[in-house]
Write a protein that holds these residues in place. Structure first.
Motif, PDB file in Angstrom:
ATOM      1  N   TYR A  35     -13.896  26.765  -8.623  1.00 50.33           N
ATOM      2  CA  TYR A  35     -15.019  26.820  -7.550  1.00 50.33           C
ATOM      3  C   TYR A  35     -14.306  28.130  -6.383  1.00 50.33           C
TER       4      TYR A  35
ATOM      5  N   LEU B  90     -20.434  24.261  -5.677  1.00 50.35           N
ATOM      6  CA  LEU B  90     -19.756  24.826  -4.610  1.00 50.35           C
ATOM      7  C   LEU B  90     -20.618  25.019  -3.506  1.00 50.35           C
TER       8      LEU B  90
ATOM      9  N   TYR C 146     -17.198  21.256 -14.494  1.00 52.36           N
ATOM     10  CA  TYR C 146     -17.316  22.121 -13.423  1.00 52.36           C
ATOM     11  C   TYR C 146     -18.949  22.272 -13.124  1.00 52.36           C
TER      12      TYR C 146
END
Length: 110
Positions: free
Chosen positions: A60, A10, A5
């Motif tokens: 996100y 984002l 991640y």
């Protein structure tokens, strides 16, 4: 520390149109319409989105809607309560499927 991640990704969400502009445009148009003021306020929709983000476990979305709910004036207490609602529904949905298991176990035990 590197993780799968990457919070910076984002910011690249809008870039999904690079590989399929027509469908991305339709999605973003729909997304914008969903979050526009309607029967629910933008603030209420943001809290719902925060809860759903936790249910689907999207880091996100959690980041985005934590920011959004704060910007819309939600308190930390309201945000956590929304997360608890999501957790209760998620837990309850797992447990209610236990009825299916019970039905099958009773059927096989007969």
């Amino acid at each position: 520390m590197e993780t799968y991640y990457n919070p910076d990704d984002l910011k690249k969400f809008g870039n999904i149109s690079e590989f399929q502009k027509e469908l991305a445009d339709k999605f973003f148009s729909y997304y914008g319409a969903v979050f526009a003021e309607g029967a629910l306020t933008a603030r209420e929709k943001s809290l719902i989105a925060l809860a759903v983000a936790h249910t689907v476990q999207c880091p996100y979305c959690i980041d985005a809607y934590t920011t959004d709910t704060l910007e819309k004036g939600c308190s930390e207490q309201e945000m956590m309560e929304a997360v608890h609602v999501a957790a209760a529904i998620r837990g309850g949905s797992s447990l209610v499927h236990g009825v299916q298991m019970m039905n099958k176990a009773k059927e096989l035990s007969m």
